[in-house]
Scaffold this motif. Structure first.
Motif, PDB file in Angstrom:
ATOM      1  N   PHE A   1      -9.829  -0.342   3.609  1.00  0.00           N
ATOM      2  CA  PHE A   1      -8.683   0.563   3.532  1.00  0.00           C
ATOM      3  C   PHE A   1      -8.905   1.636   2.471  1.00  0.00           C
ATOM      4  O   PHE A   1      -8.650   2.825   2.697  1.00  0.00           O
ATOM      5  N   GLU A   2      -9.379   1.230   1.294  1.00  0.00           N
ATOM      6  CA  GLU A   2      -9.564   2.178   0.202  1.00  0.00           C
ATOM      7  C   GLU A   2     -10.641   3.206   0.522  1.00  0.00           C
ATOM      8  O   GLU A   2     -10.675   4.280  -0.082  1.00  0.00           O
TER       9      GLU A   2
ATOM     10  N   ARG B   1      -8.554   3.098   8.927  1.00  0.00           N
ATOM     11  CA  ARG B   1      -7.244   2.737   9.445  1.00  0.00           C
ATOM     12  C   ARG B   1      -7.398   2.048  10.801  1.00  0.00           C
ATOM     13  O   ARG B   1      -8.305   2.382  11.578  1.00  0.00           O
TER      14      ARG B   1
ATOM     15  N   SER C   1      -1.876   0.765   6.533  1.00  0.00           N
ATOM     16  CA  SER C   1      -3.270   0.467   6.858  1.00  0.00           C
ATOM     17  C   SER C   1      -3.446   0.239   8.349  1.00  0.00           C
ATOM     18  O   SER C   1      -4.562   0.332   8.864  1.00  0.00           O
TER      19      SER C   1
ATOM     20  N   ASN D   1      -8.738  -4.373   6.468  1.00  0.00           N
ATOM     21  CA  ASN D   1      -8.172  -4.584   5.130  1.00  0.00           C
ATOM     22  C   ASN D   1      -9.194  -4.277   4.044  1.00  0.00           C
ATOM     23  O   ASN D   1      -8.875  -3.675   3.014  1.00  0.00           O
TER      24      ASN D   1
ATOM     25  N   ARG E   1       0.826  -1.204   0.000  1.00  0.00           N
ATOM     26  CA  ARG E   1       0.000   0.000   0.000  1.00  0.00           C
ATOM     27  C   ARG E   1       0.861   1.255   0.000  1.00  0.00           C
ATOM     28  O   ARG E   1       0.412   2.322  -0.381  1.00  0.00           O
TER      29      ARG E   1
END
Length: 427
Positions: free
Chosen positions: A252-253, A257, A179, A249, A135
């Motif tokens: 994340f986008e 966090r 992340s 996970n 990432r």
């Protein structure tokens, strides 16, 4: 090119780049009349960086783009939290800097002699394009599209606006590269976790209700709707911690966090919250294996933070905790039948922390059929070729020789078979 590197000193917003050793090396290289040892030393640093990060392609360009993408300045920090108006003076300052940065990126490879340029302009690290899995650097492609687009679709003003959207989506500084984070008690700061558990929600077999509730609550949180702190309770190895990591996970986008905090850091929670309050991203404060003995009073800090303290929890923070103990604080029979005059007060005190979590999700041990289903799914994903009866027989022997059934136990069993063992306990 020397003039362009001199122009770097005129940067208004991205002045952090001037403190970078590689950028300083590029400036010195531009001012040199001929190639010298500094050129090769700088190329060596860039090669080491490419091997460490797995970034492919033009190393000098990607290095500078990486600095721009993670730079924490007044523009990136502001854009991360809210939209920057195109007509703002801050945007005008960024437009000024973009003109300088585009010139630098366009000619950066020409600073090196032909033999060095042949290596670093199209570098392929031994690890392959590992940056695609990282990432920290996989967003370089987005930045390359902005700064190296060939159709001239981005004026400096349009590029500045696009860069603002980039920071708003990916974050800046630590938020752009990691992340998950943890609290460094020695440095008194939040630091990124470089190698995180890549577990996905699909890896957790069963517990569909629990996962769906966690997803529903997390999505409400991300979208700015009311959401609850969550306590995940159940037997060991059932997937409580993995569920929280998988949710982090997955989102994340969307700007989520994860900040992992140990019980030894509870006294620092107010300080941690002060830092998180300044972040523009949504944060899950993750406390794993939460429980307290009778003599431990740290739970009062957490209880006050969740609900009841003078300082409220930041709007961008939720607390997800896992525990093997439903009421978190150890209870004894003396609590219920002791000689304390107001023993109900003691009971209420001990269950008060768990009550402050709006959602409690239970992760019970699987029954035998559920356990076999978990084993079969994990075996299929790992290419274990055994008949159903053979797999169940071996799984039953493994279960009987260990401490019960759980997803963790099933994973350990399949790992054992995948390692080349035909039967852990032959007859």
């Amino acid at each position: 090119m020397a003039a362009i590197c001199t122009e770097l000193n005129q940067l208004l917003v991205f002045r952090n780049l001037l403190g970078d050793d590689v950028v300083n090396g590029l400036q010195a290289l531009a001012e040199a009349d001929t190639a010298d040892d500094n050129e090769y030393a700088l190329a060596a640093i860039l090669i080491e960086w490419a091997e460490a990060t797995g970034v492919t392609g033009n190393i000098p360009e990607n290095y500078v783009l990486g600095l721009i993408g993670c730079d924490q300045n007044i523009f990136s920090s502001t854009a991360e939290k809210l939209a920057v108006k195109a007509e703002s003076s801050l945007q005008e300052a960024v437009v000024h800097d973009i003109a300088i940065l585009k010139k630098l990126l366009a000619g950066i490879s020409t600073l090196f002699s032909a033999d060095v340029r042949a290596i670093i302009a199209d570098y392929r690290p031994l690890t392959g394009d590992a940056a695609r899995k990282s990432r920290s650097f996989r967003n370089l492609a987005v930045l390359r599209d902005l700064f190296f687009e060939v159709e001239n679709k981005y004026s400096p003003q349009a590029l500045a606006a696009a860069l603002a959207r980039y920071y708003h989506h990916y974050g800046c500084g630590k938020l752009a590269g990691y992340s998950a984070f943890k609290w460094d008690s020695r440095e008194r700061e939040i630091v990124g976790i470089e190698h995180t558990d890549p577990v996905q929600l699909s890896d957790i077999i069963g517990y569909d209700y629990q996962k769906n509730e966690l997803i529903r609550n997390t999505e409400a949180f991300i979208q700015g709707r009311p959401a609850n702190n969550v306590l995940l309770v159940g037997a060991r190895g059932t997937g409580k911690s993995s569920s929280v990591k998988a949710v982090a996970n997955h989102y994340f986008e969307e700007g989520l966090r994860l900040i992992e905090i140990a019980k030894s850091d509870f006294e620092c929670i107010p300080e941690i919250m002060s830092v998180l309050r300044q972040w523009g991203k949504k944060c899950i404060l993750f406390i794993d294996d939460l429980s307290f003995e009778e003599f431990e009073a740290e739970y009062k800090v957490l209880k006050s933070l969740i609900d009841g303290g003078m300082e409220i929890r930041p709007d961008n923070v939720l607390i997800y905790a896992t525990s093997n103990r439903r009421n978190l604080i150890k209870e004894t029979w003396d609590d219920r039948s002791g000689d304390e005059l107001h023993r109900q007060d003691t009971i209420n005190e001990k269950i008060s922390l768990a009550d402050r979590f709006g959602i409690t999700l239970f992760y019970p041990l699987p029954n035998q059929e559920e356990y076999f289903k978990i084993v079969e799914d994990i075996a299929l994903r790992n290419g274990i070729r055994l008949t159903g009866d053979e797999l169940r027989t071996k799984a039953l022997r493994w279960e009987m020789s260990h401490s019960g059934r759980s997803g963790r136990l099933a994973k350990q069993f399949i790992d054992y078979l995948a390692g080349g063992s035909s039967d852990p306990y032959p007859e």
